[in-house]
Design a protein around this motif. Structure first.
Motif, PDB file in Angstrom:
ATOM      1  N   ASP A  11     -62.220 -67.192 -61.593  1.00 24.52           N
ATOM      2  CA  ASP A  11     -61.044 -68.052 -61.364  1.00 24.52           C
ATOM      3  C   ASP A  11     -59.813 -67.219 -61.020  1.00 24.52           C
ATOM      4  OD1 ASP A  11     -59.615 -70.497 -61.279  1.00 24.52           O
ATOM      5  OD2 ASP A  11     -58.958 -70.219 -63.348  1.00 24.52           O
ATOM      6  N   PRO A  12     -59.762 -66.655 -59.830  1.00 23.55           N
ATOM      7  CA  PRO A  12     -60.682 -66.710 -58.697  1.00 23.55           C
ATOM      8  C   PRO A  12     -61.559 -65.448 -58.610  1.00 23.55           C
ATOM      9  CG  PRO A  12     -58.615 -65.825 -57.940  1.00 23.55           C
ATOM     10  CD  PRO A  12     -58.467 -66.081 -59.425  1.00 23.55           C
ATOM     11  N   VAL A  13     -62.479 -65.456 -57.648  1.00 27.54           N
ATOM     12  CA  VAL A  13     -63.304 -64.294 -57.353  1.00 27.54           C
ATOM     13  C   VAL A  13     -62.411 -63.189 -56.778  1.00 27.54           C
ATOM     14  CG1 VAL A  13     -63.918 -65.131 -55.026  1.00 27.54           C
ATOM     15  CG2 VAL A  13     -65.404 -63.481 -56.193  1.00 27.54           C
ATOM     16  N   THR A  14     -62.707 -61.944 -57.160  1.00 28.99           N
ATOM     17  CA  THR A  14     -61.958 -60.789 -56.658  1.00 28.99           C
ATOM     18  C   THR A  14     -62.903 -59.852 -55.904  1.00 28.99           C
ATOM     19  OG1 THR A  14     -62.365 -59.346 -58.565  1.00 28.99           O
ATOM     20  CG2 THR A  14     -60.485 -60.887 -58.727  1.00 28.99           C
ATOM     21  N   ASN A  15     -62.331 -58.857 -55.259  1.00 30.46           N
ATOM     22  CA  ASN A  15     -63.150 -57.855 -54.582  1.00 30.46           C
ATOM     23  C   ASN A  15     -63.964 -57.038 -55.581  1.00 30.46           C
ATOM     24  OD1 ASN A  15     -62.205 -58.753 -52.148  1.00 30.46           O
ATOM     25  ND2 ASN A  15     -60.734 -57.085 -51.878  1.00 30.46           N
ATOM     26  N   LYS A  41     -61.583 -74.854 -71.449  1.00 33.55           N
ATOM     27  CA  LYS A  41     -60.581 -74.113 -70.683  1.00 33.55           C
ATOM     28  C   LYS A  41     -60.284 -74.839 -69.388  1.00 33.55           C
ATOM     29  CE  LYS A  41     -60.972 -69.164 -71.535  1.00 33.55           C
ATOM     30  NZ  LYS A  41     -61.459 -67.916 -70.951  1.00 33.55           N
ATOM     31  N   SER A  42     -59.012 -74.887 -69.019  1.00 33.68           N
ATOM     32  CA  SER A  42     -58.696 -75.436 -67.704  1.00 33.68           C
ATOM     33  C   SER A  42     -58.267 -74.270 -66.831  1.00 33.68           C
ATOM     34  CB  SER A  42     -57.595 -76.498 -67.792  1.00 33.68           C
ATOM     35  OG  SER A  42     -56.368 -75.913 -68.156  1.00 33.68           O
ATOM     36  N   GLY A  43     -58.999 -74.053 -65.773  1.00 32.73           N
ATOM     37  CA  GLY A  43     -58.709 -72.952 -64.874  1.00 32.73           C
ATOM     38  C   GLY A  43     -57.695 -73.349 -63.816  1.00 32.73           C
ATOM     39  N   LEU A  44     -57.254 -72.370 -63.058  1.00 35.93           N
ATOM     40  CA  LEU A  44     -56.364 -72.640 -61.930  1.00 35.93           C
ATOM     41  C   LEU A  44     -57.108 -73.447 -60.868  1.00 35.93           C
ATOM     42  CD1 LEU A  44     -53.636 -72.177 -60.502  1.00 35.93           C
ATOM     43  CD2 LEU A  44     -54.615 -70.071 -59.559  1.00 35.93           C
ATOM     44  N   PHE A  45     -58.376 -73.102 -60.658  1.00 33.85           N
ATOM     45  CA  PHE A  45     -59.207 -73.790 -59.674  1.00 33.85           C
ATOM     46  C   PHE A  45     -60.327 -74.545 -60.379  1.00 33.85           C
ATOM     47  CE2 PHE A  45     -57.510 -70.087 -57.373  1.00 33.85           C
ATOM     48  CZ  PHE A  45     -56.912 -70.722 -56.307  1.00 33.85           C
ATOM     49  N   SER A  46     -60.709 -75.671 -59.815  1.00 32.89           N
ATOM     50  CA  SER A  46     -61.841 -76.422 -60.368  1.00 32.89           C
ATOM     51  C   SER A  46     -63.124 -75.619 -60.135  1.00 32.89           C
ATOM     52  CB  SER A  46     -61.958 -77.785 -59.678  1.00 32.89           C
ATOM     53  OG  SER A  46     -62.389 -77.608 -58.337  1.00 32.89           O
ATOM     54  N   VAL A  47     -64.168 -75.981 -60.859  1.00 38.86           N
ATOM     55  CA  VAL A  47     -65.455 -75.321 -60.679  1.00 38.86           C
ATOM     56  C   VAL A  47     -65.918 -75.459 -59.234  1.00 38.86           C
ATOM     57  CG1 VAL A  47     -67.895 -75.389 -61.325  1.00 38.86           C
ATOM     58  CG2 VAL A  47     -66.133 -75.540 -63.084  1.00 38.86           C
ATOM     59  N   GLU A  48     -65.716 -76.640 -58.648  1.00 41.42           N
ATOM     60  CA  GLU A  48     -66.128 -76.865 -57.260  1.00 41.42           C
ATOM     61  C   GLU A  48     -65.364 -75.947 -56.302  1.00 41.42           C
ATOM     62  OE1 GLU A  48     -65.239 -79.350 -59.399  1.00 41.42           O
ATOM     63  OE2 GLU A  48     -67.284 -80.023 -59.822  1.00 41.42           O
ATOM     64  N   GLU A  49     -64.061 -75.791 -56.531  1.00 38.05           N
ATOM     65  CA  GLU A  49     -63.266 -74.905 -55.679  1.00 38.05           C
ATOM     66  C   GLU A  49     -63.719 -73.452 -55.820  1.00 38.05           C
ATOM     67  OE1 GLU A  49     -58.827 -76.741 -55.358  1.00 38.05           O
ATOM     68  OE2 GLU A  49     -59.501 -76.232 -57.391  1.00 38.05           O
ATOM     69  N   ARG A  50     -63.984 -73.037 -57.042  1.00 39.09           N
ATOM     70  CA  ARG A  50     -64.459 -71.668 -57.269  1.00 39.09           C
ATOM     71  C   ARG A  50     -65.784 -71.437 -56.570  1.00 39.09           C
ATOM     72  NH1 ARG A  50     -64.295 -71.390 -63.506  1.00 39.09           N
ATOM     73  NH2 ARG A  50     -63.431 -73.467 -63.468  1.00 39.09           N
ATOM     74  N   MET A  51     -66.670 -72.424 -56.648  1.00 43.98           N
ATOM     75  CA  MET A  51     -67.975 -72.291 -55.992  1.00 43.98           C
ATOM     76  C   MET A  51     -67.822 -72.226 -54.475  1.00 43.98           C
ATOM     77  SD  MET A  51     -70.314 -74.652 -58.492  1.00 43.98           S
ATOM     78  CE  MET A  51     -71.796 -74.421 -57.508  1.00 43.98           C
ATOM     79  N   GLU A  52     -66.925 -73.028 -53.913  1.00 46.13           N
ATOM     80  CA  GLU A  52     -66.677 -72.978 -52.467  1.00 46.13           C
ATOM     81  C   GLU A  52     -66.186 -71.597 -52.052  1.00 46.13           C
ATOM     82  OE1 GLU A  52     -63.893 -76.040 -51.381  1.00 46.13           O
ATOM     83  OE2 GLU A  52     -65.189 -77.627 -52.156  1.00 46.13           O
ATOM     84  N   MET A  53     -65.214 -71.065 -52.806  1.00 49.06           N
ATOM     85  CA  MET A  53     -64.697 -69.736 -52.479  1.00 49.06           C
ATOM     86  C   MET A  53     -65.785 -68.671 -52.605  1.00 49.06           C
ATOM     87  SD  MET A  53     -60.800 -69.635 -53.998  1.00 49.06           S
ATOM     88  CE  MET A  53     -61.119 -70.413 -55.588  1.00 49.06           C
ATOM     89  N   LEU A  54     -66.586 -68.764 -53.648  1.00 51.02           N
ATOM     90  CA  LEU A  54     -67.676 -67.806 -53.834  1.00 51.02           C
ATOM     91  C   LEU A  54     -68.710 -67.901 -52.720  1.00 51.02           C
ATOM     92  CD1 LEU A  54     -68.034 -68.116 -57.677  1.00 51.02           C
ATOM     93  CD2 LEU A  54     -67.896 -65.933 -56.462  1.00 51.02           C
ATOM     94  N   ARG A  55     -69.058 -69.109 -52.326  1.00 46.64           N
ATOM     95  CA  ARG A  55     -70.052 -69.260 -51.251  1.00 46.64           C
ATOM     96  C   ARG A  55     -69.539 -68.657 -49.946  1.00 46.64           C
ATOM     97  NH1 ARG A  55     -71.576 -74.817 -53.714  1.00 46.64           N
ATOM     98  NH2 ARG A  55     -73.439 -74.201 -54.865  1.00 46.64           N
ATOM     99  N   GLU A  56     -68.267 -68.889 -49.661  1.00 49.81           N
ATOM    100  CA  GLU A  56     -67.698 -68.302 -48.447  1.00 49.81           C
ATOM    101  C   GLU A  56     -67.634 -66.781 -48.563  1.00 49.81           C
ATOM    102  OE1 GLU A  56     -63.659 -68.526 -45.767  1.00 49.81           O
ATOM    103  OE2 GLU A  56     -64.309 -70.332 -46.829  1.00 49.81           O
ATOM    104  N   ALA A  57     -67.225 -66.283 -49.714  1.00 48.81           N
ATOM    105  CA  ALA A  57     -67.055 -64.842 -49.895  1.00 48.81           C
ATOM    106  C   ALA A  57     -68.383 -64.088 -49.938  1.00 48.81           C
ATOM    107  CB  ALA A  57     -66.270 -64.575 -51.178  1.00 48.81           C
ATOM    108  N   THR A  58     -69.467 -64.767 -50.331  1.00 50.38           N
ATOM    109  CA  THR A  58     -70.775 -64.098 -50.419  1.00 50.38           C
ATOM    110  C   THR A  58     -71.702 -64.459 -49.259  1.00 50.38           C
ATOM    111  OG1 THR A  58     -71.695 -65.864 -51.830  1.00 50.38           O
ATOM    112  CG2 THR A  58     -70.688 -63.960 -52.951  1.00 50.38           C
ATOM    113  N   ALA A  59     -71.199 -65.166 -48.275  1.00 48.61           N
ATOM    114  CA  ALA A  59     -72.034 -65.626 -47.158  1.00 48.61           C
ATOM    115  C   ALA A  59     -72.734 -64.480 -46.423  1.00 48.61           C
ATOM    116  CB  ALA A  59     -71.201 -66.452 -46.186  1.00 48.61           C
ATOM    117  N   ALA A  60     -72.145 -63.312 -46.416  1.00 45.27           N
ATOM    118  CA  ALA A  60     -72.736 -62.167 -45.708  1.00 45.27           C
ATOM    119  C   ALA A  60     -73.983 -61.628 -46.411  1.00 45.27           C
ATOM    120  CB  ALA A  60     -71.704 -61.052 -45.560  1.00 45.27           C
ATOM    121  N   TYR A  61     -74.147 -61.963 -47.687  1.00 45.44           N
ATOM    122  CA  TYR A  61     -75.319 -61.507 -48.431  1.00 45.44           C
ATOM    123  C   TYR A  61     -76.414 -62.556 -48.311  1.00 45.44           C
ATOM    124  CZ  TYR A  61     -71.836 -58.484 -50.627  1.00 45.44           C
ATOM    125  OH  TYR A  61     -70.829 -57.589 -50.855  1.00 45.44           O
TER     126      TYR A  61
END
Length: 159
Positions: A11-15, A41-61
């Protein structure tokens, strides 16, 4: 098939997270990024938003996928047929906490934990620090994927 789970809230994913995922992806046939759903816990981003960001960030793998889970991590590992948990360690203080978790996990289910030292470039980096820097107008583009920069700026009204 050798599967591993990389758990966290991201929350959120980092390098720093991405570095661990990438290194784990070279060691295992499949890496599952497990996004913890923590009702207390309430995060800055919802679980769905975190998953979207992670999927985009890990798409190359090609062998990394993103799933969410709640409850015990070892139950999630069992459901995913993963025998290993991969955890990144930034400092000795991380090890002290994570060792206890690893010992409990192996006692509960036989799931092993692999500790991976962080790349020194990211040893100071945390999701909390990233959020604090952005909140005060700082530039975190060197520390998070582009999709995260955009979402953070939008969330903090810095479009």
């Amino acid at each position: 098939m050798r599967r591993a789970v990389c758990p966290g809230s991201f929350d959120p994913v980092t390098n720093g997270h991405l570095d661990i995922f990438g290194r784990a992806s070279r060691l295992f046939d499949e890496v599952i990024v497990g996004v913890l759903i923590n009702q207390s816990k309430s995060g800055l981003f919802s679980v769905e938003e975190r998953m979207e960001m992670l999927r985009e960030a890990t798409a190359a793998y090609g062998n990394v996928r993103v799933e969410s889970f709640q409850g015990l991590l070892v139950d999630f590992c069992r459901d995913q047929h993963a025998a290993v948990i991969v955890k990144g360690l930034r400092a000795v203080s991380d090890f002290d906490y994570e060792l206890k978790m690893a010992q409990m996990n192996i006692g509960l289910s036989g799931v092993e934990t692999l500790f991976m030292p962080t790349n020194p470039l990211y040893s100071f980096l945390s999701s909390s620090l990233v959020k604090d820097v952005v909140k005060w107008g700082g530039d975190v583009s060197a520390y998070v994927p582009d999709v995260v920069v955009d979402r953070l700026q939008s969330r903090f009204g810095q479009d």
